[in-house]
Motif scaffolding. Structure first.
Motif, PDB file in Angstrom:
ATOM      1  N   TRP A 451      38.836 -46.164  38.731  1.00 16.59           N
ATOM      2  CA  TRP A 451      38.293 -47.497  38.747  1.00 16.59           C
ATOM      3  C   TRP A 451      38.836 -48.213  40.075  1.00 16.59           C
ATOM      4  O   TRP A 451      38.283 -49.310  40.540  1.00 16.59           O
ATOM      5  CB  TRP A 451      39.200 -48.068  37.497  1.00 16.59           C
ATOM      6  N   ASN A 452      39.467 -47.626  40.999  1.00 18.91           N
ATOM      7  CA  ASN A 452      39.949 -48.407  42.171  1.00 18.91           C
ATOM      8  C   ASN A 452      39.442 -47.440  43.280  1.00 18.91           C
ATOM      9  O   ASN A 452      39.723 -46.163  43.312  1.00 18.91           O
ATOM     10  CB  ASN A 452      41.473 -48.397  42.000  1.00 18.91           C
ATOM     11  N   PHE A 453      39.518 -48.117  44.510  1.00 19.67           N
ATOM     12  CA  PHE A 453      39.542 -47.554  45.871  1.00 19.67           C
ATOM     13  C   PHE A 453      39.964 -48.558  46.819  1.00 19.67           C
ATOM     14  O   PHE A 453      40.237 -49.477  46.859  1.00 19.67           O
ATOM     15  CB  PHE A 453      37.800 -47.012  46.138  1.00 19.67           C
ATOM     16  N   GLY A 466      39.118 -52.270  46.337  1.00 21.47           N
ATOM     17  CA  GLY A 466      37.917 -52.347  45.663  1.00 21.47           C
ATOM     18  C   GLY A 466      38.030 -51.847  44.354  1.00 21.47           C
ATOM     19  O   GLY A 466      38.906 -50.876  44.096  1.00 21.47           O
ATOM     20  N   GLN A 467      37.542 -52.684  43.295  1.00 22.97           N
ATOM     21  CA  GLN A 467      37.601 -51.998  41.923  1.00 22.97           C
ATOM     22  C   GLN A 467      36.157 -51.827  41.271  1.00 22.97           C
ATOM     23  O   GLN A 467      35.342 -53.024  41.716  1.00 22.97           O
ATOM     24  CB  GLN A 467      38.545 -52.918  41.113  1.00 22.97           C
ATOM     25  N   GLY A 468      36.027 -51.164  40.196  1.00 20.42           N
ATOM     26  CA  GLY A 468      34.800 -51.030  39.364  1.00 20.42           C
ATOM     27  C   GLY A 468      34.885 -49.466  39.028  1.00 20.42           C
ATOM     28  O   GLY A 468      35.718 -48.827  39.015  1.00 20.42           O
ATOM     29  N   GLN A 469      33.761 -49.440  38.134  1.00 19.85           N
ATOM     30  CA  GLN A 469      33.700 -48.059  37.548  1.00 19.85           C
ATOM     31  C   GLN A 469      33.084 -47.062  38.703  1.00 19.85           C
ATOM     32  O   GLN A 469      31.881 -46.869  39.003  1.00 19.85           O
ATOM     33  CB  GLN A 469      32.239 -48.294  36.646  1.00 19.85           C
ATOM     34  N   THR A 470      33.951 -46.491  39.174  1.00 20.37           N
ATOM     35  CA  THR A 470      33.711 -45.707  40.702  1.00 20.37           C
ATOM     36  C   THR A 470      32.854 -44.551  40.619  1.00 20.37           C
ATOM     37  O   THR A 470      32.387 -44.005  41.368  1.00 20.37           O
ATOM     38  CB  THR A 470      34.979 -45.293  41.286  1.00 20.37           C
ATOM     39  N   ARG A 484      26.130 -50.854  60.502  1.00 23.29           N
ATOM     40  CA  ARG A 484      27.127 -50.504  59.534  1.00 23.29           C
ATOM     41  C   ARG A 484      26.696 -50.093  58.003  1.00 23.29           C
ATOM     42  O   ARG A 484      25.842 -50.601  57.627  1.00 23.29           O
ATOM     43  CB  ARG A 484      28.094 -51.739  59.416  1.00 23.29           C
ATOM     44  N   ASP A 485      27.496 -49.113  57.483  1.00 20.85           N
ATOM     45  CA  ASP A 485      26.995 -48.723  56.247  1.00 20.85           C
ATOM     46  C   ASP A 485      27.333 -49.662  55.177  1.00 20.85           C
ATOM     47  O   ASP A 485      28.334 -50.294  55.120  1.00 20.85           O
ATOM     48  CB  ASP A 485      28.033 -47.709  56.025  1.00 20.85           C
ATOM     49  N   GLU A 486      26.203 -49.703  54.380  1.00 23.81           N
ATOM     50  CA  GLU A 486      26.613 -49.951  52.890  1.00 23.81           C
ATOM     51  C   GLU A 486      26.754 -48.762  52.128  1.00 23.81           C
ATOM     52  O   GLU A 486      26.527 -47.727  52.566  1.00 23.81           O
ATOM     53  CB  GLU A 486      25.126 -50.791  52.214  1.00 23.81           C
ATOM     54  N   PHE A 487      27.547 -48.927  50.948  1.00 22.22           N
ATOM     55  CA  PHE A 487      27.926 -47.769  50.301  1.00 22.22           C
ATOM     56  C   PHE A 487      27.741 -47.859  48.848  1.00 22.22           C
ATOM     57  O   PHE A 487      28.040 -48.993  48.264  1.00 22.22           O
ATOM     58  CB  PHE A 487      29.217 -47.378  50.496  1.00 22.22           C
ATOM     59  N   MET A 488      27.102 -47.129  48.104  1.00 23.73           N
ATOM     60  CA  MET A 488      27.103 -47.154  46.622  1.00 23.73           C
ATOM     61  C   MET A 488      28.306 -46.487  45.983  1.00 23.73           C
ATOM     62  O   MET A 488      28.516 -45.194  46.605  1.00 23.73           O
ATOM     63  CB  MET A 488      25.664 -46.443  46.054  1.00 23.73           C
ATOM     64  N   LEU A 489      28.889 -46.945  45.235  1.00 21.71           N
ATOM     65  CA  LEU A 489      29.959 -46.446  44.380  1.00 21.71           C
ATOM     66  C   LEU A 489      29.987 -46.648  42.810  1.00 21.71           C
ATOM     67  O   LEU A 489      29.950 -47.838  42.582  1.00 21.71           O
ATOM     68  CB  LEU A 489      31.429 -46.806  45.164  1.00 21.71           C
ATOM     69  N   GLY A 490      29.624 -45.449  42.080  1.00 19.45           N
ATOM     70  CA  GLY A 490      29.249 -45.877  40.806  1.00 19.45           C
ATOM     71  C   GLY A 490      28.038 -46.579  40.642  1.00 19.45           C
ATOM     72  O   GLY A 490      27.037 -46.162  41.414  1.00 19.45           O
ATOM     73  N   TYR A 491      28.031 -47.726  39.834  1.00 21.88           N
ATOM     74  CA  TYR A 491      26.734 -48.606  39.748  1.00 21.88           C
ATOM     75  C   TYR A 491      26.806 -49.995  40.531  1.00 21.88           C
ATOM     76  O   TYR A 491      26.599 -50.818  40.169  1.00 21.88           O
ATOM     77  CB  TYR A 491      26.532 -48.566  38.156  1.00 21.88           C
ATOM     78  N   ALA A 492      27.485 -49.706  41.534  1.00 18.61           N
ATOM     79  CA  ALA A 492      27.694 -50.728  42.413  1.00 18.61           C
ATOM     80  C   ALA A 492      27.376 -50.708  43.822  1.00 18.61           C
ATOM     81  O   ALA A 492      27.530 -49.394  44.484  1.00 18.61           O
ATOM     82  CB  ALA A 492      29.047 -51.698  42.153  1.00 18.61           C
ATOM     83  N   ASP A 510      28.622 -45.083  30.661  1.00 17.77           N
ATOM     84  CA  ASP A 510      29.195 -43.661  31.137  1.00 17.77           C
ATOM     85  C   ASP A 510      28.967 -43.587  32.643  1.00 17.77           C
ATOM     86  O   ASP A 510      28.259 -44.167  33.402  1.00 17.77           O
ATOM     87  CB  ASP A 510      28.309 -42.509  30.522  1.00 17.77           C
ATOM     88  N   HIS A 511      30.096 -43.185  33.332  1.00 18.07           N
ATOM     89  CA  HIS A 511      30.096 -43.222  34.873  1.00 18.07           C
ATOM     90  C   HIS A 511      29.186 -42.524  35.560  1.00 18.07           C
ATOM     91  O   HIS A 511      28.474 -41.509  35.009  1.00 18.07           O
ATOM     92  CB  HIS A 511      31.694 -42.682  35.206  1.00 18.07           C
ATOM     93  N   ALA A 512      29.149 -42.666  36.812  1.00 21.44           N
ATOM     94  CA  ALA A 512      28.031 -42.156  37.635  1.00 21.44           C
ATOM     95  C   ALA A 512      28.480 -40.808  37.979  1.00 21.44           C
ATOM     96  O   ALA A 512      29.584 -40.659  38.740  1.00 21.44           O
ATOM     97  CB  ALA A 512      27.482 -43.177  38.867  1.00 21.44           C
ATOM     98  N   ASP A 513      27.936 -39.730  37.840  1.00 28.24           N
ATOM     99  CA  ASP A 513      28.168 -38.405  38.600  1.00 28.24           C
ATOM    100  C   ASP A 513      27.688 -38.185  40.071  1.00 28.24           C
ATOM    101  O   ASP A 513      28.591 -37.611  40.797  1.00 28.24           O
ATOM    102  CB  ASP A 513      27.858 -37.256  37.544  1.00 28.24           C
TER     103      ASP A 513
END
Length: 719
Positions: A451-453, A466-470, A484-492, A510-513
């Motif tokens: 949940w956190n990063f 940051g927080q979310g379904q990582t 600069r990078d954008e980044f995908m983490l989980g569904y965000a 369900d979380h992203a594998d």
């Protein structure tokens, strides 16, 4: 006397036994205080006897030892088979296979002196999956399958499966609920999350009890199906979706099975033989066209070896890749709080460069990531090791392991449904991003589970949280071209400032594998997209603004790769393999999420790494090193490269160019040794395929393995 017979084929249903190198560390593993006794057995189906008459296969289960056929390994849960290759956990079952490998559902015993196979669990996942033991060949057709079935509960179903394509696509005939029999087709795609799709073909009242065996029989003739109980025809139907496939037994409640048998006419048997022979001849031709694996190097890793907790990078500055092997000790519960116990740096010639901690082979396996990476974090041209150990974010000198800098990790942040056991965050995984506009990725992302990063700079100063379904691991990419990078983490999707651009965290359950961010359509002008292997959510495709373009529930999407698997099609292809509740199903998609092929070549997970084996632009997917059910798959999911049965480790694998000719070598390892294979012949073309891969500094058991197109002039084979 056991009666087990099988139509001769040249391809075994279940693979060879787990290697001796892996069995040694398991000697200390225990279940309920009892040591696991791992046995080796190889039963190629071509060596099994053929019954006379019309019997295609018969088994009375007497050759199996009494007891569980599979059981957990020490403290590790069934997730060990997500990214490690283990033929079986317990006793060999060939030619049978446990189709839902993480369910330890099957036991053997005797009743009134007669052996039986029993499904002994109450299946809490019955809405989505059910334990299955399966046998045979996908080419079986026009056969009759029958078995004696004794339900030990009336709460759910018990019966036989037939025309089995994979564990989400087959026909079922079962005693159900104590009052009726059911004939149905399991469909491979779900409309509703975690609810299996069935096509009901027939239902007939039939009252049964838990004290007697009932003979269930199904006759298949082309699309025609006739289903019997105790010799009485109860249901007839027409099923055209699948007309051939394997056979087996299944139950969602405790139930016993005896005298399983598959019969077919002599004419049908010969047709099946011819079909299998033709398929195998085609496979032999395809394999002959490809370079054969040749052993290049091997060395031992006594005491300090491990499973999939290895990083590759140049640690000593000699220009060659080294291995950094991590051991771990699980803490608290499950696999959310493992701590690194030992790190060993070793060259690919087997020389130990340095070691931190005390090695112990008991601590080699894991079912998660560990927070350590190899990266030139300060941009001085020499690699460092960045890790979390003892609640400290640390930077070590790559060549010596000497500590250069460290800071305490932050206090844990609130996480949905989880309670932190420690006052300081212990970390789950580490990735590197370019958020500052530097030429290299020098910002550090550290995440918890799930949940956190936190983002740190390369001086280990905390920048933001940051927080979310990582999910498990991020994917960075500069999709807007600002350097600069954008980044995908989980569904965000996040930008370099810490602003969340869009999120589906609250609506996907369900979380992203494994995630990916980019364009592999083959059209350089196409807009980048985001892709997620979303566990039970299946495959999801998002546009750059976060709109869901495609959602395909193919089962528990676990590991993914993107590569040029089909040279005849534009762009690259997306391949994923399922695990939980549907292990081993491999699906190949195009960039729009359309299914190109789907098979079940294995009954466990796999990292699915792309292999540039030929150098001509055709890539393969590495499934495992097992000689019988491993090897490399092409874009039609055919096993076109196989590895020799020479005793090499099979537990773990990785793929990279080690000889310098742009083609990949394949590295296999377990807790005892490392073996490396190259091609048995040089590349002869003038231009060689040289794809761009994920950087080694962002290694994870959960990353999407990406192989983007690239070519270079061939200057000869350096071996």
């Amino acid at each position: 006397m056991n009666r087990r017979s099988f139509l001769k084929t040249s391809t075994a249903v279940a693979g060879a036994a787990i290697s001796e190198e892996f069995l040694k560390p398991l000697a200390n593993a225990e279940v309920d205080g009892n040591p696991i006794v791992a046995q080796t057995q190889t039963i190629p189906s071509s060596d099994l006897p053929v019954e006379s008459g019309d019997v295609l296969f018969h088994d009375d289960f007497s050759s199996f030892p009494p007891g569980w056929l599979s059981q957990p390994i020490g403290q590790l849960n069934g997730a060990i088979q997500e990214a490690h290759y283990i033929t079986y956990r317990g006793v060999p079952t060939a030619p049978w296979a446990n189709a839902i490998c993480h369910m330890d559902a099957w036991v053997i015993s005797d009743e009134d002196g007669k052996p039986y196979l029993e499904q002994h669990t109450v299946n809490d996942l019955a809405a989505l999956t059910n334990p299955i033991m399966v046998v045979g060949d996908i080419q079986w057709s026009d056969y009759t399958v029958e078995a004696k079935v004794k339900p030990l509960s009336l709460a759910e179903m018990a019966g036989v499966v037939f025309r089995y394509h994979n564990n989400r696509h087959y026909y079922l005939f079962a005693l159900t609920g104590g009052t009726y029999v059911r004939l149905a087709l399991r469909l491979p795609l779900e409309k509703t999350l975690r609810v299996a799709e069935w096509q009901e073909l027939g239902k007939q009242d039939f009252v049964y009890d838990t004290k007697n065996y009932y003979i269930l029989k199904v006759e298949n003739t082309g699309p025609h199906i006739r289903a019997y109980v105790d010799g009485k025809l109860l249901l007839e139907a027409r099923g055209e979706e699948l007309v051939h496939g394997k056979a087996g037994v299944t139950a969602n409640i405790p139930a016993r099975f005896q005298d399983f048998q598959v019969t077919a006419s002599t004419e049908t048997r010969e047709k099946i033989r011819a079909s299998i022979s033709g398929r195998d001849a085609e496979l032999a031709r395809l394999r002959e066209e490809n370079p054969q694996p040749k052993l290049w190097k091997k060395f031992s890793t006594p005491k300090f070896g491990a499973g999939r907790s290895v990083r590759f990078g140049d640690l000593n500055g000699d220009g060659a890749l080294d291995m950094l092997i991590g051991q771990n000790i699980p803490r608290v519960a499950g696999d959310g709080h493992d701590h690194i116990s030992c790190l060993t740096a070793v060259t690919l010639d087997g020389s130990v460069l340095w070691q931190l901690g005390r090695p112990d082979p008991r601590n080699g396996l894991l079912t998660n990531d560990l927070p350590f990476q190899i990266h030139d974090i300060d941009g001085d041209g020499r690699n460092e090791v960045v890790l979390i150990r003892d609640f400290k974010l640390q930077i070590l000198e790559g060549s010596t392991g000497k500590l250069r800098h460290w800071v305490w990790m932050p206090a844990p942040a609130p996480a949905k449904g989880l309670k932190a056991p420690y006052a300081i965050e212990n970390g789950d995984s580490i990735a590197f991003l370019n958020l500052s506009g530097s030429k290299d990725r020098q910002e550090i992302l550290v995440k918890d589970r799930y949940w956190n990063f936190w983002i740190f700079n390369n001086n280990l100063e905390l920048l933001w949280h940051g927080q979310g379904q990582t999910g498990h691991f991020p994917y960075p990419s500069d999709i807007d071209g600002d350097g600069r990078d954008e980044f995908m983490l989980g569904y965000a999707l996040w930008d370099h400032t810490g602003r969340q651009l869009w999120s589906h965290d609250e609506e996907l359950y369900d979380h992203a594998d494994a995630v990916f961010l980019g364009n592999f359509s083959g059209d350089p002008k196409a807009e980048p997209r985001a892709y997620a292997a979303g566990s039970d959510e299946g495959l999801l495709i998002f546009d750059q603004r976060g709109q869901i373009l495609k959602h395909v529930r193919v089962g528990h999407a676990q590991n993914a790769s993107i590569a040029k698997y089909r040279p005849d099609l534009p762009g690259l292809q997306y391949m994923l393999i399922n695990f939980w509740k549907s292990p081993g199903i491999v699906t190949l998609f195009d960039h729009d999420g359309n299914i190109l092929a789907q098979e079940e070549p294995i009954h466990s997970g796999s990292p699915l790494q792309a292999v540039n084996w030929r150098g001509d632009g055709q890539e393969f997917a590495l499934l495992s090193g097992n000689p019988r059910e491993g090897g490399m798959l092409d874009g039609h999911l055919r096993r076109v490269v196989v590895f020799p049965d020479d005793g090499h480790p099979e537990l773990c694998m990785n793929v990279m160019d080690l000889t310098g000719d742009a083609r990949d070598e394949v590295i296999f390892w377990d807790q005892q040794s490392v073996w490396i294979y190259t091609q048995d012949r040089p590349f002869t073309g003038e231009r060689i395929y040289a794809p761009v891969r994920n950087p080694n500094y962002n290694e994870s058991n959960y990353r999407t393995n990406v192989s983007l197109p690239g070519w270079r002039e061939h200057k000869g084979h350096a071996s």
